[in-house]
Design a protein around this motif. Structure first.
Motif, short mmCIF file in Angstrom:
data_model
loop_
_atom_site.label_atom_id
_atom_site.label_comp_id
_atom_site.label_asym_id
_atom_site.label_seq_id
_atom_site.Cartn_x
_atom_site.Cartn_y
_atom_site.Cartn_z
N PHE A 122 0.84 -1.19 0.00
CA PHE A 122 0.00 0.00 0.00
C PHE A 122 0.88 1.25 0.00
N LYS A 123 0.32 2.29 -0.58
CA LYS A 123 1.04 3.56 -0.67
C LYS A 123 0.12 4.68 -0.25
N ALA A 124 0.64 5.59 0.58
CA ALA A 124 -0.15 6.73 1.02
C ALA A 124 -0.55 7.60 -0.17
N LEU A 125 -1.73 8.21 -0.10
CA LEU A 125 -2.19 9.05 -1.18
C LEU A 125 -1.33 10.31 -1.29
N SER A 126 -1.16 10.80 -2.50
CA SER A 126 -0.31 11.98 -2.73
C SER A 126 -0.87 13.22 -2.06
N VAL A 127 -2.18 13.26 -1.82
CA VAL A 127 -2.81 14.43 -1.22
C VAL A 127 -2.78 14.38 0.31
N ARG A 128 -2.23 13.32 0.88
CA ARG A 128 -2.33 13.11 2.33
C ARG A 128 -1.83 14.31 3.13
N SER A 129 -0.68 14.85 2.78
CA SER A 129 -0.08 15.91 3.57
C SER A 129 -0.96 17.16 3.65
N ASN A 130 -1.85 17.32 2.68
CA ASN A 130 -2.73 18.49 2.66
C ASN A 130 -4.05 18.24 3.41
N ARG A 131 -4.24 17.04 3.90
CA ARG A 131 -5.51 16.70 4.54
C ARG A 131 -5.35 16.28 6.00
N LEU A 132 -4.21 16.54 6.57
CA LEU A 132 -3.98 16.20 7.97
C LEU A 132 -4.66 17.25 8.86
N ILE A 133 -5.24 16.82 9.96
CA ILE A 133 -6.04 17.71 10.80
C ILE A 133 -5.24 18.17 12.02
N PRO A 134 -4.93 19.47 12.13
CA PRO A 134 -4.19 19.98 13.30
C PRO A 134 -4.98 19.75 14.59
N SER A 135 -4.28 19.41 15.64
CA SER A 135 -4.93 19.13 16.92
C SER A 135 -5.74 20.31 17.42
N ARG A 136 -5.19 21.50 17.32
CA ARG A 136 -5.90 22.68 17.84
C ARG A 136 -7.20 22.93 17.07
N ARG A 137 -7.17 22.65 15.78
CA ARG A 137 -8.39 22.85 14.99
C ARG A 137 -9.45 21.83 15.42
N LEU A 138 -9.01 20.61 15.68
CA LEU A 138 -9.94 19.58 16.16
C LEU A 138 -10.52 19.97 17.51
N ILE A 139 -9.66 20.41 18.42
CA ILE A 139 -10.12 20.80 19.76
C ILE A 139 -11.16 21.91 19.66
N SER A 140 -10.93 22.87 18.76
CA SER A 140 -11.89 23.96 18.57
C SER A 140 -13.22 23.42 18.06
N ARG A 141 -13.17 22.50 17.09
CA ARG A 141 -14.38 21.93 16.52
C ARG A 141 -15.19 21.18 17.59
N LEU A 142 -14.50 20.55 18.52
CA LEU A 142 -15.17 19.80 19.58
C LEU A 142 -15.74 20.70 20.67
N GLY A 143 -15.39 21.98 20.63
CA GLY A 143 -15.85 22.89 21.68
C GLY A 143 -15.07 22.73 22.97
N LEU A 144 -13.80 22.30 22.86
CA LEU A 144 -13.00 22.01 24.05
C LEU A 144 -11.87 23.01 24.27
N THR A 145 -11.80 24.05 23.45
CA THR A 145 -10.71 25.03 23.59
C THR A 145 -10.62 25.62 25.00
N PRO A 146 -11.74 25.95 25.67
CA PRO A 146 -11.62 26.49 27.03
C PRO A 146 -10.96 25.54 28.03
N PHE A 147 -10.91 24.25 27.69
CA PHE A 147 -10.37 23.25 28.62
C PHE A 147 -8.99 22.75 28.19
N ASN A 148 -8.46 23.29 27.10
CA ASN A 148 -7.16 22.85 26.60
C ASN A 148 -6.05 23.57 27.37
N LYS A 149 -5.92 23.21 28.62
CA LYS A 149 -4.97 23.85 29.53
C LYS A 149 -4.14 22.78 30.24
#
Length: 443
Positions: free
Chosen positions: A340-367
């Motif tokens: 198997f080989k990783a898709l060529s677009v993979r590097s552009n589709r990785l999800i930053p942790s801080r963006r995920l935390i914001s989407r979950l509504g957990l930014t106030p608790f990321n301390k």
């Protein structure tokens, strides 16, 4: 007794995942052994505490694991967002004379960086085949705390304590080293929780952890965190939906946009996992086994369900439903290729942790969740779960009324079974043995 037997007798299991017995994992010959120190789940701080407080034990334990597995290379994976820990671990590698044995590999601050397939690719460039485990790509992956426990096992110390965080919507976030079997309620009270009527608790991280139906149970050898949220917090409500309710919602609204598939970590590694197809099967009640069976490739990371879907549907739940149906039918997905080989677009589709935390509504608790010392008197009783590992439950070898010492084996591996022993985490008297727990009262 050789090191592998010491690790086996100490009851070392995967400290950050499903709890696979480490002595079985290390019995394989590997090209690479990788330490997962990514602390993948948002908010958890346990692995960071281990690295900061016990760096020498960590690298020594990793060296032991590398030697036992006869691995050619050792790489410790740490997110680049923790430069102070990277520097510390590199210093301790050199100070202990391990420069030729291991190195630090920098992981991107993404979710799920700690997924074993993802970490294999990030640190070695290899891709684990569909349905396979990392050894199929010549790799063994162990958790940071597992490495620490390997060192302790070499010193004759079984797994009786656990690094664990209590985070989220609590007055006092903390990380502590507590006896295995410490009641969850005790942990929450230490975090300042006094009113339990309107809180929800996720056992594990906010992505892959499970909402507790009631606040009971105790710390296990593979516990990492307890995330506390108000019951009406939108993420806790989404985590608490039943599979049947998720099925009804999915059937009414999916527009087949493919975002769940386009951002799926396993799909991006070239696997034939397509959550949008699982949604299509559910929506149209399709009978094709071929369309259903790819659901078995899902790692349940939750990214499709809690981040990717633009209208908040439940693709992971669709996969869960199909996996259960296929298991009942005895159907197993069979890969059609071996490389198997990783898709060529993979590097552009990785999800930053801080963006995920914001989407979950957990930014106030990321301390920070600072490390605290907990007096023995705060934990007068432990309830040690009998089955904490993948495989068979250990065989209980104590009785009610027995006095046990901390570190004493109280459950042994059944003959010829995949399992791991359990040990008393405090000295005291066995007061109860149920099908699930052994209760020990201190003193």
């Amino acid at each position: 007794m050789d090191l592998l037997e010491r690790i086996k007798d100490a009851g070392v299991i995967g400290a950050g995942g499903a709890g696979f017995p480490t002595h079985v994992k290390l019995a394989s010959k590997a090209d690479y052994i990788l330490m997962n120190a990514a602390e993948c789940e948002p908010l958890s701080r346990a692995d960071q505490a281990i690295m900061a407080r016990h760096p020498d034990e960590l690298v020594k334990g990793f060296k032991i694991a590398k030697d036992v597995a006869n691995a050619d290379h050792g790489i410790i994976g740490i997110k680049g967002s923790h430069p102070e820990l990277i520097q510390l671990i590199r210093e301790r590698i050199t100070a202990n004379g391990f420069d030729g044995d291991m190195e630090v590999g920098i992981l991107p601050d993404i979710y799920p960086a700690g997924d074993e397939h993802v970490i294999v690719h990030e640190l070695t460039g290899r891709v684990v085949p569909e349905t396979a485990i990392p050894i199929a790509a010549g790799c063994i992956v162990i958790n940071a705390e597992t490495s620490y426990n390997c060192y302790r096992a070499s010193e004759g110390k079984p797994v009786t304590e656990k690094f664990c965080s209590v985070v989220g919507d609590v007055p006092n976030r903390f990380t502590a080293l507590v006896p295995v079997g410490t009641p969850v309620e005790t942990m929450l009270k230490m975090a300042g929780v006094t009113d339990f009527s309107n809180i929800g608790v996720i056992d594990g991280g906010p992505m892959m952890g499970r909402p507790m139906k009631e606040i009971g149970g105790s710390v296990k050898k593979n516990s990492k965190a307890y995330v506390v949220l108000k019951k009406d917090h939108r993420h806790f409500r989404r985590k608490s939906i039943t599979l049947e309710a998720a099925r009804r919602v999915d059937k009414t609204s999916c527009e087949q946009c493919r975002m769940c598939t386009d951002l799926c970590p396993r799909h991006l590694l070239g696997h034939n996992l397509q959550p949008h197809m699982s949604m299509r099967v559910m929506n149209y009640n399709l009978k094709s086994i071929k369309l259903k069976e790819t659901a078995q490739l899902c790692s349940s990371c939750g990214l499709c369900e809690y981040f990717s879907c633009p209208i908040g549907l439940y693709p992971k739940s669709a996969n869960d439903i199909l996996k259960a149906e296929l298991m009942e039918q005895g159907v197993k997905y069979k890969p059609t290729k071996s490389e198997f080989k990783a898709l060529s677009v993979r590097s552009n589709r990785l999800i930053p942790s801080r963006r995920l935390i914001s989407r979950l509504g957990l930014t106030p608790f990321n301390k920070p969740a600072p490390f605290i010392e907990i007096p023995e008197s705060e934990i007068p009783e432990v309830k040690i779960m009998i089955r904490q590992n993948v495989g068979a439950a250990p065989e209980v070898i104590v009785a009610v009324g027995d006095h046990v010492e901390a570190g004493q084996m109280i459950g042994k591996i059944p003959e010829g079974k995949l399992s791991a022993p359990i040990h008393a985490s405090i000295s005291g008297t066995v007061t109860d043995i149920s099908p699930e727990f052994i209760t020990i009262r201190r003193g």
